[in-house]
Write a protein that holds these residues in place. Structure first.
Motif, PDB file in Angstrom:
ATOM      1  N   UNK A   1     121.096 122.014  32.652  1.00 59.18           N
ATOM      2  CA  UNK A   1     119.899 122.706  33.106  1.00 59.18           C
ATOM      3  C   UNK A   1     118.974 123.178  32.004  1.00 59.18           C
ATOM      4  N   UNK A   2     119.389 123.087  30.752  1.00 59.07           N
ATOM      5  CA  UNK A   2     118.548 123.531  29.634  1.00 59.07           C
ATOM      6  C   UNK A   2     117.790 122.344  29.059  1.00 59.07           C
ATOM      7  N   UNK A   3     116.554 122.587  28.632  1.00 59.03           N
ATOM      8  CA  UNK A   3     115.799 121.545  27.942  1.00 59.03           C
ATOM      9  C   UNK A   3     116.295 121.444  26.511  1.00 59.03           C
ATOM     10  N   UNK A   4     116.411 120.221  26.022  1.00 59.41           N
ATOM     11  CA  UNK A   4     116.838 119.970  24.650  1.00 59.41           C
ATOM     12  C   UNK A   4     115.702 119.329  23.868  1.00 59.41           C
ATOM     13  N   UNK A   5     115.630 119.679  22.586  1.00 61.65           N
ATOM     14  CA  UNK A   5     114.648 119.091  21.686  1.00 61.65           C
ATOM     15  C   UNK A   5     115.380 118.596  20.446  1.00 61.65           C
ATOM     16  N   UNK A   6     115.002 117.429  19.964  1.00 57.71           N
ATOM     17  CA  UNK A   6     115.586 116.917  18.726  1.00 57.71           C
ATOM     18  C   UNK A   6     115.282 117.908  17.608  1.00 57.71           C
ATOM     19  N   UNK A   7     116.275 118.234  16.832  1.00 55.08           N
ATOM     20  CA  UNK A   7     116.141 119.289  15.819  1.00 55.08           C
ATOM     21  C   UNK A   7     115.128 118.950  14.728  1.00 55.08           C
TER      22      UNK A   7
ATOM     23  N   UNK B   1     102.210 120.060  19.639  1.00 57.23           N
ATOM     24  CA  UNK B   1     103.601 120.271  20.040  1.00 57.23           C
ATOM     25  C   UNK B   1     104.217 118.892  20.266  1.00 57.23           C
ATOM     26  N   UNK B   2     105.341 118.583  19.600  1.00 54.60           N
ATOM     27  CA  UNK B   2     105.836 117.205  19.607  1.00 54.60           C
ATOM     28  C   UNK B   2     106.681 116.781  20.799  1.00 54.60           C
ATOM     29  N   UNK B   3     106.902 117.646  21.777  1.00 56.15           N
ATOM     30  CA  UNK B   3     107.816 117.331  22.881  1.00 56.15           C
ATOM     31  C   UNK B   3     107.127 117.302  24.234  1.00 56.15           C
TER      32      UNK B   3
ATOM     33  N   UNK C   1     112.287 117.000  14.489  1.00 55.96           N
ATOM     34  CA  UNK C   1     110.859 117.232  14.779  1.00 55.96           C
ATOM     35  C   UNK C   1     110.550 118.680  15.166  1.00 55.96           C
ATOM     36  N   UNK C   2     111.518 119.364  15.763  1.00 59.27           N
ATOM     37  CA  UNK C   2     111.339 120.781  16.084  1.00 59.27           C
ATOM     38  C   UNK C   2     111.116 121.584  14.800  1.00 59.27           C
ATOM     39  N   UNK C   3     112.003 121.394  13.825  1.00 62.03           N
ATOM     40  CA  UNK C   3     111.871 122.124  12.561  1.00 62.03           C
ATOM     41  C   UNK C   3     110.610 121.705  11.808  1.00 62.03           C
ATOM     42  N   UNK C   4     110.293 120.418  11.823  1.00 63.26           N
ATOM     43  CA  UNK C   4     109.097 119.923  11.135  1.00 63.26           C
ATOM     44  C   UNK C   4     107.836 120.577  11.695  1.00 63.26           C
ATOM     45  N   UNK C   5     107.768 120.723  13.019  1.00 62.98           N
ATOM     46  CA  UNK C   5     106.622 121.388  13.634  1.00 62.98           C
ATOM     47  C   UNK C   5     106.476 122.812  13.100  1.00 62.98           C
ATOM     48  N   UNK C   6     107.571 123.552  13.087  1.00 62.27           N
ATOM     49  CA  UNK C   6     107.484 124.942  12.640  1.00 62.27           C
ATOM     50  C   UNK C   6     107.260 125.058  11.133  1.00 62.27           C
ATOM     51  N   UNK C   7     107.683 124.082  10.377  1.00 65.14           N
ATOM     52  CA  UNK C   7     107.451 124.128   8.920  1.00 65.14           C
ATOM     53  C   UNK C   7     106.025 123.737   8.551  1.00 65.14           C
ATOM     54  N   UNK C   8     105.423 122.828   9.307  1.00 62.16           N
ATOM     55  CA  UNK C   8     104.138 122.270   8.863  1.00 62.16           C
ATOM     56  C   UNK C   8     102.943 122.576   9.760  1.00 62.16           C
ATOM     57  N   UNK C   9     103.166 122.867  11.033  1.00 61.74           N
ATOM     58  CA  UNK C   9     102.046 123.050  11.959  1.00 61.74           C
ATOM     59  C   UNK C   9     101.893 124.509  12.383  1.00 61.74           C
ATOM     60  N   UNK C  10     102.976 125.130  12.791  1.00 66.25           N
ATOM     61  CA  UNK C  10     102.933 126.492  13.332  1.00 66.25           C
ATOM     62  C   UNK C  10     102.420 127.495  12.307  1.00 66.25           C
TER      63      UNK C  10
ATOM     64  N   UNK D   1     108.145 112.873  21.216  1.00 70.80           N
ATOM     65  CA  UNK D   1     109.562 113.119  21.476  1.00 70.80           C
ATOM     66  C   UNK D   1     109.754 113.678  22.884  1.00 70.80           C
ATOM     67  N   UNK D   2     110.653 113.072  23.657  1.00 68.77           N
ATOM     68  CA  UNK D   2     110.921 113.586  25.002  1.00 68.77           C
ATOM     69  C   UNK D   2     111.834 114.804  24.946  1.00 68.77           C
ATOM     70  N   UNK D   3     111.757 115.620  25.977  1.00 63.50           N
ATOM     71  CA  UNK D   3     112.757 116.662  26.167  1.00 63.50           C
ATOM     72  C   UNK D   3     114.008 115.987  26.722  1.00 63.50           C
ATOM     73  N   UNK D   4     115.162 116.470  26.313  1.00 67.75           N
ATOM     74  CA  UNK D   4     116.406 116.071  26.935  1.00 67.75           C
ATOM     75  C   UNK D   4     116.829 117.181  27.879  1.00 67.75           C
ATOM     76  N   UNK D   5     117.938 117.001  28.548  1.00 70.35           N
ATOM     77  CA  UNK D   5     118.418 118.038  29.461  1.00 70.35           C
ATOM     78  C   UNK D   5     119.934 118.058  29.407  1.00 70.35           C
ATOM     79  N   UNK D   6     120.489 119.249  29.332  1.00 69.17           N
ATOM     80  CA  UNK D   6     121.942 119.435  29.377  1.00 69.17           C
ATOM     81  C   UNK D   6     122.234 120.740  30.099  1.00 69.17           C
TER      82      UNK D   6
END
Length: 98
Positions: free
Chosen positions: A69-75, A54-56, A77-86, A62-67
């Motif tokens: 109160x919600x955690x943010x993830x850079x799009x 998990x990249x975050x 690496x998020x998509x790359x994880x689901x395309x190649x690892x998950x 990759x760090x989590x961001x926050x806005x």
């Protein structure tokens, strides 16, 4: 461009960051998964199975961001994880593991 401009609503580029909710929606919209909820993404993010990939988070690429109160993830690496690892449930069983 104005956020109130109705022509802005047809922009289909992925956002620069996603939450667990918007990330789940984006995965389905892009056809990367057939179905997933924000709870499903959170489960994957905290799963022992994906603990090392998990990249975050702290000590991750990759760090989590926050806005608001919600955690943010850079799009990207998020998509790359689901395309190649998950692997969707049941997929591991078809990889020769019985």
């Amino acid at each position: 461009m104005s956020p109130r401009n109705p022509e802005n609503t047809e922009d289909h580029r992925p956002p620069p960051a996603v939450t667990f909710t918007t990330g789940a929606e984006l995965l389905v919209r892009l056809g990367i998964v057939d179905s997933i909820t924000r709870e499903g993404v959170r489960h994957i993010a905290t799963s022992k199975l994906y603990k090392d990939t998990w990249p975050f988070g702290p000590d991750k690429p990759h760090p989590y961001g926050r806005a608001s109160g919600a955690l943010l993830m850079a799009t990207d690496p998020f998509l790359e994880f689901f395309r190649t690892v998950y692997k969707p449930p049941g997929a591991a069983k078809t990889d020769g593991a019985h």
